[in-house]
Design a protein around this motif. Structure first.
Motif, PDB file in Angstrom:
ATOM      1  N   ALA A 245      -2.408  -7.017  -7.664  1.00 52.94           N
ATOM      2  CA  ALA A 245      -1.427  -6.321  -8.558  1.00 52.94           C
ATOM      3  C   ALA A 245      -1.652  -6.525  -9.460  1.00 52.94           C
ATOM      4  N   VAL A 246      -0.796  -6.035 -10.668  1.00 52.05           N
ATOM      5  CA  VAL A 246      -1.070  -6.382 -11.724  1.00 52.05           C
ATOM      6  C   VAL A 246       0.433  -5.514 -12.404  1.00 52.05           C
ATOM      7  N   LEU A 247       1.472  -6.802 -13.475  1.00 52.75           N
ATOM      8  CA  LEU A 247       2.122  -5.886 -14.365  1.00 52.75           C
ATOM      9  C   LEU A 247       1.886  -5.241 -15.665  1.00 52.75           C
ATOM     10  N   VAL A 248       1.633  -3.588 -15.049  1.00 53.42           N
ATOM     11  CA  VAL A 248       1.423  -3.122 -17.041  1.00 53.42           C
ATOM     12  C   VAL A 248       2.182  -2.751 -17.704  1.00 53.42           C
TER      13      VAL A 248
ATOM     14  N   PHE B 243       3.540 -11.247  -4.349  1.00 58.42           N
ATOM     15  CA  PHE B 243       2.020 -10.360  -3.720  1.00 58.42           C
ATOM     16  C   PHE B 243       0.931 -11.441  -4.462  1.00 58.42           C
ATOM     17  N   GLN B 244      -0.013 -10.545  -3.824  1.00 56.64           N
ATOM     18  CA  GLN B 244      -1.474 -11.144  -4.268  1.00 56.64           C
ATOM     19  C   GLN B 244      -2.035 -10.723  -5.252  1.00 56.64           C
ATOM     20  N   VAL B 245      -2.677 -12.024  -6.568  1.00 59.09           N
ATOM     21  CA  VAL B 245      -3.034 -11.329  -8.137  1.00 59.09           C
ATOM     22  C   VAL B 245      -4.150  -9.784  -7.382  1.00 59.09           C
TER      23      VAL B 245
ATOM     24  N   ALA C  94      -1.620  -7.420 -19.869  1.00 58.09           N
ATOM     25  CA  ALA C  94      -0.586  -7.154 -18.610  1.00 58.09           C
ATOM     26  C   ALA C  94      -0.602  -8.500 -17.719  1.00 58.09           C
ATOM     27  N   ARG C  95       0.046  -8.417 -16.616  1.00 63.49           N
ATOM     28  CA  ARG C  95       0.605  -9.381 -16.008  1.00 63.49           C
ATOM     29  C   ARG C  95       0.109  -9.755 -15.052  1.00 63.49           C
ATOM     30  N   VAL C  96      -0.414 -10.790 -14.529  1.00 60.92           N
ATOM     31  CA  VAL C  96      -0.048 -11.050 -12.982  1.00 60.92           C
ATOM     32  C   VAL C  96       1.504 -11.410 -11.494  1.00 60.92           C
ATOM     33  N   PRO C  97       1.366 -11.320 -10.933  1.00 61.25           N
ATOM     34  CA  PRO C  97       2.474 -11.014 -10.725  1.00 61.25           C
ATOM     35  C   PRO C  97       2.921 -12.591 -10.213  1.00 61.25           C
ATOM     36  N   LEU C  98       4.209 -12.898 -10.417  1.00 61.33           N
ATOM     37  CA  LEU C  98       5.226 -14.377 -10.404  1.00 61.33           C
ATOM     38  C   LEU C  98       4.716 -15.027  -9.028  1.00 61.33           C
ATOM     39  N   GLN C  99       4.397 -16.071  -9.512  1.00 62.97           N
ATOM     40  CA  GLN C  99       4.811 -17.329  -7.809  1.00 62.97           C
ATOM     41  C   GLN C  99       5.450 -18.528  -7.958  1.00 62.97           C
ATOM     42  N   HIS C 100       6.423 -17.736  -7.766  1.00 60.70           N
ATOM     43  CA  HIS C 100       7.754 -18.491  -7.517  1.00 60.70           C
ATOM     44  C   HIS C 100       8.212 -18.945  -6.360  1.00 60.70           C
ATOM     45  N   ALA C 101       7.188 -18.753  -5.210  1.00 59.96           N
ATOM     46  CA  ALA C 101       6.927 -19.898  -3.861  1.00 59.96           C
ATOM     47  C   ALA C 101       5.847 -20.258  -3.593  1.00 59.96           C
TER      48      ALA C 101
ATOM     49  N   PHE D  61       0.838  -1.316   0.484  1.00 60.42           N
ATOM     50  CA  PHE D  61       0.079   0.052   0.334  1.00 60.42           C
ATOM     51  C   PHE D  61       0.881   1.115  -0.019  1.00 60.42           C
ATOM     52  N   LEU D  62       0.573   2.150   0.082  1.00 59.23           N
ATOM     53  CA  LEU D  62       0.747   3.277  -0.385  1.00 59.23           C
ATOM     54  C   LEU D  62       1.016   4.450   0.260  1.00 59.23           C
ATOM     55  N   ALA D  63       1.509   5.813   1.117  1.00 63.28           N
ATOM     56  CA  ALA D  63       1.292   6.451   2.292  1.00 63.28           C
ATOM     57  C   ALA D  63       1.484   7.408   2.044  1.00 63.28           C
ATOM     58  N   LEU D  64       0.970   8.446   3.150  1.00 62.22           N
ATOM     59  CA  LEU D  64       2.100  10.048   2.799  1.00 62.22           C
ATOM     60  C   LEU D  64       1.458  10.366   3.488  1.00 62.22           C
ATOM     61  N   SER D  65       2.973  11.620   3.678  1.00 57.98           N
ATOM     62  CA  SER D  65       2.091  11.913   5.049  1.00 57.98           C
ATOM     63  C   SER D  65       3.869  13.005   4.667  1.00 57.98           C
TER      64      SER D  65
END
Length: 259
Positions: free
Chosen positions: A242-245, A225-227, A184-191, A111-115
């Motif tokens: 997440a998505v790889l674009v 990461f979660q697809v 577009a692709r989903v994150p790899l799942q090597h684990a 997640f992204l967070a800002l301060s």
């Protein structure tokens, strides 16, 4: 666009909703004339406190009860403001763990967070593991030039910074996967692939082959990461994962929602 006295570029603004119903906006990135409120949402269920790391428990003192998460069905929203502390750019700072009933299904979340402090914006990455471990790492600090372009501010030690957890939102149950479009692709799942190999099922049991993964240009830090999924609770829908674009997705859709 209809304010001649304001620069013509988008700015970042943090919106805060208080328990009294007041809605305020932080304008550290410059004066704003219009606000996009589409991502402002909250739950009214009971607040479940986070199991804070001892460092944050000591910093929070009596305010620790205001840092937690709320759950509605399979959807979880975190909330609360972490007290000021130093964050590293190379190591995770562990905040604590999410309660057992609120832990995410699937892979890691980011997640992204800002301060916003003194006219500059500090950008953070908040990591959530399937085990419930919640950690923060400072990404970078950015400023805004008069012509509107963003530049990085070289601040290795910005000092103690407070951080809101309001954008940490996720699901606890498997959602419906989004259909990827235009490359577009989903994150790899090597684990997951390693686990199947351990069970003697082979590396091709997961999506794609080992050779295909070697030929891809996917960032290695997205592994596990979660697809991308879509989850619905009553009349509310949340996208997760997440998505790889690629550059082509500036002009075309990268995914399609289920019916």
């Amino acid at each position: 666009p209809d304010r001649d006295d304001l620069p013509k570029y988008d700015r970042a603004a943090l919106v805060e909703v208080s328990v009294s119903g007041d809605v305020t906006v932080s304008q550290e990135d410059g004066v704003v004339a219009r606000l996009q409120l589409a991502n402002v949402a909250w739950l009214r269920t009971s607040l479940i406190p986070l199991h804070l790391d001892p460092v944050f428990r000591e910093l929070c003192c009596s305010k620790s009860a205001t840092i937690g998460c709320r759950k509605a069905g399979a959807i979880v929203f975190c909330e609360g403001i972490l007290p000021g502390t130093d964050y590293s750019q190379v190591e995770d700072v562990v905040v604590g763990t999410v309660p057992l009933d609120c832990r995410p299904d699937g892979g890691r979340r980011l997640f992204l967070a800002l301060s916003c402090v003194e006219g500059v914006i500090h950008v953070f990455r908040v990591f959530l593991e399937p085990s419930g471990r919640l950690a923060v790492r400072r990404s970078h600090t950015q400023g805004r030039a008069r012509d509107g372009h963003i530049f990085e501010v070289a601040k290795r030690q910005p000092g103690a910074l407070s951080l809101s957890l309001g954008l940490v939102r996720f699901t606890t149950e498997p959602g419906v996967p989004l259909r990827m479009l235009a490359g577009a692709r989903v994150p790899l799942q090597h684990a997951a692939r390693k686990q199947l190999a351990y069970l003697g099922l082979g590396v091709d049991a997961c999506t794609g082959s080992e050779d295909a993964d070697k030929d891809s240009d996917s960032p290695r830090d997205m592994d596990g990461f979660q697809v991308a999924t879509c989850t619905r609770h009553k009349s509310m829908v949340i996208l997760d994962g997440a998505v790889l674009v690629t550059a082509r997705h500036r002009y075309t859709a990268f995914a399609q929602l289920p019916n």
